[in-house]
Design an enzyme around this catalytic site. Structure first.
Site, PDB file in Angstrom:
ATOM      1  N   GLY A  93       0.820  -1.208   0.000  1.00 34.71           N
ATOM      2  CA  GLY A  93       0.000   0.000   0.000  1.00 34.71           C
ATOM      3  C   GLY A  93       0.852   1.256   0.000  1.00 34.71           C
ATOM      4  O   GLY A  93       2.085   1.192  -0.076  1.00 34.71           O
ATOM      5  N   ILE A 111      -5.198 -10.807   7.414  1.00 34.75           N
ATOM      6  CA  ILE A 111      -5.251 -10.369   8.817  1.00 34.75           C
ATOM      7  C   ILE A 111      -6.608 -10.640   9.455  1.00 34.75           C
ATOM      8  O   ILE A 111      -6.738 -10.564  10.681  1.00 34.75           O
ATOM      9  CB  ILE A 111      -4.884  -8.877   8.976  1.00 34.75           C
ATOM     10  CG1 ILE A 111      -5.904  -7.965   8.267  1.00 34.75           C
ATOM     11  CG2 ILE A 111      -3.466  -8.608   8.487  1.00 34.75           C
ATOM     12  CD1 ILE A 111      -5.744  -6.489   8.600  1.00 34.75           C
ATOM     13  N   ALA A 116      -5.592  -1.877   5.409  1.00 36.36           N
ATOM     14  CA  ALA A 116      -6.910  -1.311   5.718  1.00 36.36           C
ATOM     15  C   ALA A 116      -7.814  -1.408   4.504  1.00 36.36           C
ATOM     16  O   ALA A 116      -7.348  -1.514   3.372  1.00 36.36           O
ATOM     17  CB  ALA A 116      -6.782   0.148   6.146  1.00 36.36           C
ATOM     18  N   THR A 141      -7.460   7.166  11.057  1.00 35.42           N
ATOM     19  CA  THR A 141      -7.914   8.171  10.105  1.00 35.42           C
ATOM     20  C   THR A 141      -8.663   9.337  10.739  1.00 35.42           C
ATOM     21  O   THR A 141      -9.236   9.203  11.829  1.00 35.42           O
ATOM     22  CB  THR A 141      -8.846   7.497   9.070  1.00 35.42           C
ATOM     23  OG1 THR A 141      -9.396   8.472   8.192  1.00 35.42           O
ATOM     24  CG2 THR A 141      -9.994   6.767   9.753  1.00 35.42           C
ATOM     25  N   ASP A 142      -8.694  10.452  10.023  1.00 32.89           N
ATOM     26  CA  ASP A 142      -9.495  11.608  10.409  1.00 32.89           C
ATOM     27  C   ASP A 142     -10.991  11.325  10.347  1.00 32.89           C
ATOM     28  O   ASP A 142     -11.796  12.042  10.950  1.00 32.89           O
ATOM     29  CB  ASP A 142      -9.176  12.785   9.492  1.00 32.89           C
ATOM     30  CG  ASP A 142      -9.401  12.457   8.017  1.00 32.89           C
ATOM     31  OD1 ASP A 142      -8.711  11.546   7.525  1.00 32.89           O
ATOM     32  OD2 ASP A 142     -10.262  13.076   7.359  1.00 32.89           O
ATOM     33  N   TYR A 176     -16.729   3.469   6.850  1.00 30.94           N
ATOM     34  CA  TYR A 176     -15.262   3.477   6.900  1.00 30.94           C
ATOM     35  C   TYR A 176     -14.770   4.029   8.234  1.00 30.94           C
ATOM     36  O   TYR A 176     -13.982   3.384   8.941  1.00 30.94           O
ATOM     37  CB  TYR A 176     -14.688   4.297   5.736  1.00 30.94           C
ATOM     38  CG  TYR A 176     -13.205   4.560   5.858  1.00 30.94           C
ATOM     39  CD1 TYR A 176     -12.288   3.516   5.785  1.00 30.94           C
ATOM     40  CD2 TYR A 176     -12.727   5.853   6.061  1.00 30.94           C
ATOM     41  CE1 TYR A 176     -10.921   3.754   5.913  1.00 30.94           C
ATOM     42  CE2 TYR A 176     -11.373   6.097   6.183  1.00 30.94           C
ATOM     43  CZ  TYR A 176     -10.466   5.056   6.108  1.00 30.94           C
ATOM     44  OH  TYR A 176      -9.116   5.291   6.246  1.00 30.94           O
ATOM     45  N   LYS A 204     -12.954   1.951  11.323  1.00 28.11           N
ATOM     46  CA  LYS A 204     -11.600   2.324  11.760  1.00 28.11           C
ATOM     47  C   LYS A 204     -11.584   2.677  13.252  1.00 28.11           C
ATOM     48  O   LYS A 204     -10.639   2.339  13.969  1.00 28.11           O
ATOM     49  CB  LYS A 204     -11.074   3.497  10.931  1.00 28.11           C
ATOM     50  CG  LYS A 204     -10.762   3.155   9.475  1.00 28.11           C
ATOM     51  CD  LYS A 204      -9.589   2.178   9.340  1.00 28.11           C
ATOM     52  CE  LYS A 204      -8.272   2.839   9.669  1.00 28.11           C
ATOM     53  NZ  LYS A 204      -7.125   1.894   9.484  1.00 28.11           N
ATOM     54  N   TRP A 206      -5.652  12.477   4.277  1.00 29.63           N
ATOM     55  CA  TRP A 206      -5.313  12.938   2.930  1.00 29.63           C
ATOM     56  C   TRP A 206      -3.960  12.384   2.468  1.00 29.63           C
ATOM     57  O   TRP A 206      -3.077  13.126   2.032  1.00 29.63           O
ATOM     58  CB  TRP A 206      -5.314  14.464   2.870  1.00 29.63           C
ATOM     59  CG  TRP A 206      -6.653  15.110   3.057  1.00 29.63           C
ATOM     60  CD1 TRP A 206      -7.733  14.584   3.707  1.00 29.63           C
ATOM     61  CD2 TRP A 206      -7.045  16.418   2.612  1.00 29.63           C
ATOM     62  NE1 TRP A 206      -8.777  15.483   3.691  1.00 29.63           N
ATOM     63  CE2 TRP A 206      -8.384  16.620   3.026  1.00 29.63           C
ATOM     64  CE3 TRP A 206      -6.382  17.429   1.923  1.00 29.63           C
ATOM     65  CZ2 TRP A 206      -9.080  17.795   2.753  1.00 29.63           C
ATOM     66  CZ3 TRP A 206      -7.076  18.599   1.663  1.00 29.63           C
ATOM     67  CH2 TRP A 206      -8.410  18.785   2.067  1.00 29.63           C
TER      68      TRP A 206
END
Length: 294
Positions: free
Chosen positions: A10, A38, A61, A102-103, A126, A130, A151
């Site tokens: 990734g 995983i 992810a 993540t945000d 999402y 997370k 981002w």
């Protein structure tokens, strides 16, 4: 140091593998989903038992934000269950667990920058999956660091920079959302930050477990980010001419999953704890040709 990396192909995983191999005195086991699923607890425990890592870095992810709205079961399997199994396995061999988040765990309507202690309220599958992964990691492994970022772009995988360059080569005009703000983050800087944290742990420093924010500065809108990308592409002669960019509102660009209007993450904590500076995304665009070559 013995480092197990998941999601090694990734955006961040590729940078991690490269940087760790250049460090020396580090044994690296880079794994993609073909070598380790995983979401398979037995497989995770078997490989951790065999390799005996001192650090596990989970860069795997399910990041397809819109597809996640339909692929709910898959999203939770990869973003919640996978990290849980990795963290549980890490605990059995006294390894440190480093996990990327993540945000999108935030609602995205705060005025100002989000800090680590702000209340989470994800608006889509999402972000919710997370956040569930964050909770499982914290519960399963005492020695852990959860790195929230936003981002992400880099030379590997799909990202906004590559999309802009591809579209800019064939279109004279583009509409870009101008009312969503955040900090573009170079994948190589995320990898570097994770390695620095791992090295603190390896040296026996007192690493405070918990959540840390790491993203880029200055904060910009997607429109401003695109303008900078095309300015650099023209300056470096990667594109013959810049397309005309038209600002759009979020309402004018509907998507299956709701995007946060504010993805600004404050990075003071990671700087004060580990002396890690925010990602310099402008510097990362100095060689824009690198984003066209994969």
């Amino acid at each position: 140091m013995r480092v197990l990396i998941t999601g090694c192909h990734g955006q961040v995983g590729s940078c991690l593998t490269q940087q760790l191999n250049e460090c020396g005195n580090i044994t690296v086991l880079p794994l993609d989903k073909a070598h380790l699923d995983i979401t398979n607890r037995d497989a995770v425990f078997a490989i951790v038992e065999e390799f005996q890592p001192t650090v596990i870095i989970n860069a795997a992810a399910h990041t397809a934000v819109d597809k996640a709205e339909e692929q709910i079961e898959l999203s939770y399997a990869i973003n919640r269950d996978g990290p849980k199994y990795l963290a549980q396995a890490a605990a059995t061999v006294s390894a440190m667990m480093l996990h990327i988040s993540t945000d999108y765990v935030f609602e995205g309507n705060k005025v100002g920058e989000y800090v680590e202690t702000d209340i989470t309220n994800p608006q889509g599958v999402y972000g919710a999956s997370k956040l569930a992964g964050e909770m499982e990691v914290a519960k399963a492994c005492q020695q852990h660091v959860i790195l929230r970022t936003a981002w992400v772009f880099g030379e590997h995988g799909n990202n906004f920079v590559k999309t802009m360059l591809r579209l800019g080569a064939t279109r004279n005009e583009l509409g870009i959302v101008g009312d969503q703000f955040g900090g573009p983050t170079y994948a190589g800087d995320i990898a570097k930050a994770l390695i620095q944290i791992a090295q603190h742990f390896e040296r026996g420093d007192n690493v405070e477990s918990g959540v840390y924010h790491f993203s880029g500065l200055p904060h910009v809108s997607w429109l401003e980010f695109a303008e900078t990308i095309f300015a650099q592409a023209a300056k470096q002669k990667v594109l013959d001419k810049k397309p005309t960019l038209n600002g759009l509102t979020t309402e004018q660009y509907p998507t299956p999953a709701k995007r946060p209007s504010n993805s600004k993450l404050r990075t003071n904590k990671i700087q004060e704890t580990f002396s890690i500076e925010a990602s310099d995304w402008l510097k990362a665009l100095n060689n824009i040709q690198a984003y066209t070559e994969e």
